[in-house]
Motif scaffolding. Structure first.
Motif, short mmCIF file in Angstrom:
data_model
loop_
_atom_site.label_atom_id
_atom_site.label_comp_id
_atom_site.label_asym_id
_atom_site.label_seq_id
_atom_site.Cartn_x
_atom_site.Cartn_y
_atom_site.Cartn_z
N ASN A 56 30.13 11.42 12.07
CA ASN A 56 30.07 10.19 11.27
C ASN A 56 28.70 9.88 10.68
O ASN A 56 28.48 8.80 10.13
CB ASN A 56 30.53 9.00 12.10
CG ASN A 56 32.01 9.11 12.41
OD1 ASN A 56 32.79 9.47 11.53
ND2 ASN A 56 32.39 8.82 13.64
N LEU A 57 27.79 10.82 10.81
CA LEU A 57 26.45 10.59 10.26
C LEU A 57 26.50 10.78 8.75
O LEU A 57 27.24 11.62 8.25
CB LEU A 57 25.50 11.62 10.89
CG LEU A 57 24.05 11.19 11.10
CD1 LEU A 57 24.01 9.95 11.98
CD2 LEU A 57 23.27 12.32 11.73
N SER A 58 25.73 9.97 8.02
CA SER A 58 25.71 10.18 6.57
C SER A 58 24.29 10.40 6.10
O SER A 58 23.33 10.08 6.80
CB SER A 58 26.33 8.97 5.86
OG SER A 58 25.50 7.86 6.05
N GLU A 59 24.19 10.95 4.90
CA GLU A 59 22.90 11.30 4.30
C GLU A 59 21.93 10.12 4.33
O GLU A 59 20.75 10.28 4.57
CB GLU A 59 23.15 11.73 2.85
CG GLU A 59 22.01 12.46 2.19
CD GLU A 59 21.95 13.94 2.60
OE1 GLU A 59 20.84 14.47 2.66
OE2 GLU A 59 23.03 14.55 2.87
N SER A 60 22.48 8.92 4.11
CA SER A 60 21.61 7.75 4.02
C SER A 60 21.02 7.35 5.37
O SER A 60 20.09 6.57 5.44
CB SER A 60 22.39 6.57 3.43
OG SER A 60 23.50 6.30 4.25
N ALA A 111 27.11 19.96 4.39
CA ALA A 111 28.40 19.46 3.94
C ALA A 111 29.42 19.47 5.08
O ALA A 111 30.34 18.66 5.10
CB ALA A 111 28.90 20.30 2.77
N GLY A 112 29.24 20.38 6.04
CA GLY A 112 30.17 20.46 7.16
C GLY A 112 29.82 19.49 8.27
O GLY A 112 30.26 19.66 9.40
N HIS A 113 29.00 18.47 7.94
CA HIS A 113 28.58 17.46 8.91
C HIS A 113 27.88 18.05 10.13
O HIS A 113 28.06 17.59 11.24
CB HIS A 113 29.77 16.58 9.33
CG HIS A 113 29.98 15.45 8.37
ND1 HIS A 113 29.16 14.37 8.34
CD2 HIS A 113 30.89 15.28 7.40
CE1 HIS A 113 29.56 13.56 7.39
NE2 HIS A 113 30.61 14.09 6.79
N ARG A 114 27.12 19.11 9.86
CA ARG A 114 26.31 19.65 10.93
C ARG A 114 24.89 19.12 10.72
O ARG A 114 24.29 19.26 9.67
CB ARG A 114 26.35 21.18 10.91
CG ARG A 114 25.96 21.71 12.26
CD ARG A 114 26.40 23.15 12.52
NE ARG A 114 25.85 23.49 13.85
CZ ARG A 114 26.47 23.23 14.98
NH1 ARG A 114 27.65 22.69 14.98
NH2 ARG A 114 25.88 23.53 16.14
N PHE A 115 24.39 18.48 11.75
CA PHE A 115 23.07 17.85 11.67
C PHE A 115 22.03 18.80 12.25
O PHE A 115 22.22 19.35 13.34
CB PHE A 115 23.10 16.54 12.45
CG PHE A 115 21.75 15.89 12.58
CD1 PHE A 115 21.14 15.30 11.47
CD2 PHE A 115 21.09 15.87 13.79
CE1 PHE A 115 19.91 14.70 11.60
CE2 PHE A 115 19.85 15.27 13.92
CZ PHE A 115 19.26 14.68 12.82
N THR A 116 20.95 19.03 11.49
CA THR A 116 19.90 19.92 11.97
C THR A 116 18.56 19.21 11.99
O THR A 116 18.17 18.57 11.01
CB THR A 116 19.78 21.17 11.05
OG1 THR A 116 21.06 21.77 10.94
CG2 THR A 116 18.79 22.17 11.62
N LEU A 117 17.89 19.31 13.12
CA LEU A 117 16.55 18.74 13.22
C LEU A 117 15.60 19.90 13.42
O LEU A 117 15.76 20.67 14.38
CB LEU A 117 16.51 17.81 14.42
CG LEU A 117 15.67 16.56 14.21
CD1 LEU A 117 16.22 15.44 15.04
CD2 LEU A 117 14.24 16.82 14.51
N SER A 118 14.66 20.08 12.48
CA SER A 118 13.78 21.24 12.64
C SER A 118 12.33 20.81 12.79
O SER A 118 11.88 19.83 12.23
CB SER A 118 13.94 22.16 11.43
OG SER A 118 13.48 21.51 10.28
N LEU A 119 11.64 21.61 13.62
CA LEU A 119 10.22 21.38 13.86
C LEU A 119 9.51 22.63 13.37
O LEU A 119 9.79 23.73 13.86
CB LEU A 119 9.96 21.25 15.35
CG LEU A 119 10.34 19.96 16.04
CD1 LEU A 119 10.42 20.19 17.53
CD2 LEU A 119 9.32 18.88 15.72
N SER A 120 8.58 22.47 12.40
CA SER A 120 7.90 23.68 11.95
C SER A 120 6.39 23.52 12.15
O SER A 120 5.90 22.40 12.33
CB SER A 120 8.24 23.96 10.49
OG SER A 120 8.05 22.80 9.72
N GLY A 121 5.68 24.65 12.10
CA GLY A 121 4.24 24.62 12.28
C GLY A 121 3.83 24.97 13.69
O GLY A 121 2.67 24.79 14.07
N LEU A 122 4.75 25.48 14.48
CA LEU A 122 4.44 25.84 15.85
C LEU A 122 3.76 27.21 15.85
O LEU A 122 4.18 28.13 15.16
CB LEU A 122 5.74 25.87 16.65
CG LEU A 122 5.62 25.80 18.16
CD1 LEU A 122 4.98 24.49 18.59
CD2 LEU A 122 7.00 25.92 18.80
N ALA A 123 2.70 27.33 16.65
CA ALA A 123 1.95 28.58 16.66
C ALA A 123 2.49 29.52 17.73
O ALA A 123 2.62 29.15 18.88
CB ALA A 123 0.47 28.30 16.93
#
Lengths: 221, 486
Positions: B422-426, B472-484
């Motif tokens: 039920n999460l939306s872009e907004s 679009a498939g309502h898959r939520f991704t949280l990414s962390l970048s910059g890790l050494a």
């Protein structure tokens, strides 16, 4: 008398269930707004205890929906929101009472009993029927001070009949008020309870108040 | 303290005083030299009149002045004076007004009037004109000598006479300069009075206009004085004063930020209270029901599991709050060390035991075994706990959470993804707000909306970039970048 509890916190739901069951209430439990909505539409409740922050359908929307469906249950909002505007909003949308979390369990029980009386337009907790006094606060029946020893189910059946005096209630309706909606119905449970009640009333020497309307059900004059 | 009003007023008054004074001096100079010139012209004209009265007649100099016709030379009150000398210094004639006195005889040239200041009898100051002239020859004689050629030859004759006759007469004419002085005095008094009146009027005008001009500033001061912490919703009314508009805008901008910060603080403490209310109400209900029926041992014992869960929830809320407070205060140090990330993730996942089993949520840990990274282990652990907890909370029953790592330009990016129906872009931009929680999609259980805001704050001090995506498939991704990598 039957209550619906709509609450999303698993722990609170469990604690309330345990406490209400031991206080002799018959009740159903819903974990979210949608489930609560289905229960409220399917069964007749005297009181609905409603949390506000609920998954799927929030408490206030559910409240609005119930009032639009002409649901006459007394609705008590149980919410962590304690602002005056929150309370006012809840009451204006048609709630009959508002309690703020955290709450005292005993107070919740007392308020639910008050709401039941209000639902049946009874001012006092003690109802006089014939020679008997049904005390809805103490949940007991007496004849001139002598308490009739009733099981919770017997008391519930008596209370349901007394609260709706003059109305003939079918066995299945009585059945639905006497157990939570998920338990399986035993076909002759009402007959057994009525017979027990009549015996216990006779034993204290009081006039019979429960009448049989053959083919339809039972009523209290 | 310097006041703009007094400084402006002083500048205007002093500046105008200098200008007016200069203007006054110029006017005075011009007018007095004009008046003096006029006086000299009149003096000279009168002297010339006297000259016409002298005649050279056959070696004799005649001076034909009837003082009755020119009473100024004999009156007692402010008389005028003249004196005529022959070239040898013999006095030819002097005005009755002189009596026994003499005018000073100057050494002057022919037809070259010299003006001098002098003291006149009766202690009057005056001016005199002196020059030498050659008296006219009697015109009757000339007529007799040459009547017919008179018109044509007259100039020549006069010239001849001038060259022939050496009889020269010196004249001095003196007049009192009372009238002139009076005129000059009047002029100067007028100038001075005008100057004074102008200065007074100007001082008043300057004070008034400066204070009028500063009215918007004073209004602003009053408005600013009315501001305080309880009235941060107030804004300065925009003035139509060009100079103040930027200040007003800046101040209003500052107020906007202050109000937002205040609101955030208010919301934060309100949220903390609200977050604590839910577990407290659970705790209280459990305790009261247990206390009401202590003989129901099964029920009472079944409550203990709930109490442990409650303690876990409240502990996480408090740890998160404390960490946020420390991060806000800037008292957190970063300790970089190499450690095994895969092991860390597995360790964290073990803690989710009961809830994930019950709701059939599994973790697909796609990190390579022994993946070493260089970071602050405790903080990264807190980040991962909260990210995974968030994923669990919003995952529907019977679903899978995936954690994987990608190497991008010698940096590691960790991505945690889960189904979030039920999460939306907004919702994405608001997710990192403290206590944000999408109530409608909240899964069962309590979840303080602090987790992701803490993740954001921690990521900042670890120099990690954080990104939330919803496909679009309502898959939520949280990414962390910059890790050494280590």
């Amino acid at each position: 008398m039957k209550i619906l509890i709509v609450e999303d916190s698993v722990r609170l739901r469990r604690a309330l269930s345990e406490g209400f069951q031991r206080s002799g209430f018959v009740f159903d439990v819903a974990a979210d707004g949608q489930q609560g909505s289905i229960y409220a539409r399917t069964f007749e409740y005297d009181v609905i205890i409603l949390d506000v922050m609920l998954p799927k359908l929030d408490g206030l929307s559910l409240l609005k929906r119930l009032r639009n469906q002409q649901n006459i249950a007394q609705i008590l909002i149980l919410s962590a929101k304690d602002g005056v505007s929150d309370r006012v909003r809840g009451l204006e949308l048609g709630a009959d009472d508002y309690m703020v979390k955290p709450f005292a369990f005993d107070e919740l029980v007392a308020r639910v009993k008050t709401l039941v009386r209000r639902r049946h337009q009874i001012k006092q907790s003690a109802i006089e029927v014939g020679q008997l006094t049904i005390d809805t606060a103490k949940r007991q029946a007496q004849k001139s001070g002598q308490v009739i020893p009733l099981t919770p189910a017997e008391y519930n059946l008596l209370e349901n009949l007394v609260l709706r005096r003059g109305r003939v209630l079918s066995k299945s309706l009585l059945q639905s008020w006497l157990s939570d909606s998920s338990s399986e119905a035993v076909s002759n449970v009402i007959e057994v309870l009525v017979s027990n009640l009549r015996r216990k009333i006779r034993r204290v020497g009081a006039e019979q108040i429960i009448q049989t309307k053959r083919g339809f059900g039972y009523y209290v004059e | 303290m310097k006041s703009i009003q007094s400084r402006l007023t002083t500048f205007i008054i002093l500046g105008t005083a200098v200008l007016l004074l200069a203007a006054g001096l110029i006017i005075d100079r011009r007018l007095s030299s004009q008046l003096e010139g006029e006086f000299h012209k009149n003096l000279l004209a009168k002297a010339m009149t006297l000259v016409t009265l002298s005649e050279h007649d056959a070696g004799e100099i005649e001076f034909d002045l009837d003082e009755e016709l020119m009473p100024e030379f004999k009156r007692r009150h402010q008389p005028e004076y003249f004196q005529l000398w022959l070239a040898d210094g013999e006095v030819l004639r002097k005005s009755t007004s002189l009596g026994n006195a003499d005018l000073r005889r100057l050494n002057v040239g022919l037809d070259e009037p010299v003006f001098t200041d002098l003291n006149l009898p009766g202690n009057r100051s005056g001016q005199a004109v002196s020059f030498m002239f050659i008296p006219q020859t009697d015109p009757d004689e000339e007529d007799e000598q040459d009547v017919s050629g008179r018109e044509e030859e007259r100039g020549e004759l006069v010239a001849d006479n001038a060259s022939e006759n050496t009889i020269r007469v010196q004249i001095s004419l003196a007049q009192g300069r009372e009238d002139l002085d009076e005129l000059l005095l009047t002029m100067r008094t007028t100038l001075l009075a005008t100057f004074l009146i102008l200065m007074i009027a100007l001082a008043a005008l300057a004070r008034y206009s400066v204070s009028r001009g500063l009215v918007p500033l004073k209004n602003m001061t009053r408005e600013v004085a009315e501001l305080d912490a309880s009235r941060l919703h107030m804004r300065l009314a925009g003035t139509e004063t060009e100079e103040l508009t930027p200040i007003t805008q800046q101040l209003n901008g500052l107020l906007d930020r202050l109000e937002q910060a205040f609101q955030r603080e208010k919301r934060f403490s309100g949220n903390v209270a609200h977050e604590l209310r839910t577990p407290i109400s659970e705790l209280r209900a459990i305790a009261e029901v247990g206390k009401g029926w202590p003989e129901e041992r099964d029920m009472v014992e079944s409550f203990f599991g709930d109490l442990v869960g409650l303690a876990d929830d409240m502990e996480r809320t408090v740890v998160n709050l404390l960490m946020l407070a420390r991060l806000d205060a800037g008292t957190q140090e970063v300790k970089q060390e190499p450690f095994d990330l895969t092991e860390l993730v597995d360790g964290i996942w073990k803690r989710f035991g009961a809830e994930v089993t019950q709701r059939e949520i599994s973790l697909d840990n796609r990190l390579k075994p022994g993946l070493m990274v260089q970071s602050d282990k405790d903080k990264l652990k807190l980040i991962l706990i909260n990210v995974l907890y968030n994923a669990v909370s919003y995952s529907p029953t019977n679903s899978e959470i995936v954690i994987e790592a990608n190497e991008i330009e010698s940096e590691l990016e960790i991505a945690v993804s889960n189904k979030a129906v039920n999460l939306s872009e907004s919702d994405l931009p608001m997710m990192f707000e403290r206590f944000w929680r999408k109530d409608q999609v909240r899964a069962e259980g309590n979840h303080a909306g602090l987790g992701l805001s803490l993740v954001k704050a921690l990521a900042e001090i670890l120099n990690l970039r954080i990104k939330a995506l919803l496909d679009a498939g309502h898959r939520f991704t949280l990414s962390l970048s910059g890790l050494a990598p280590a």
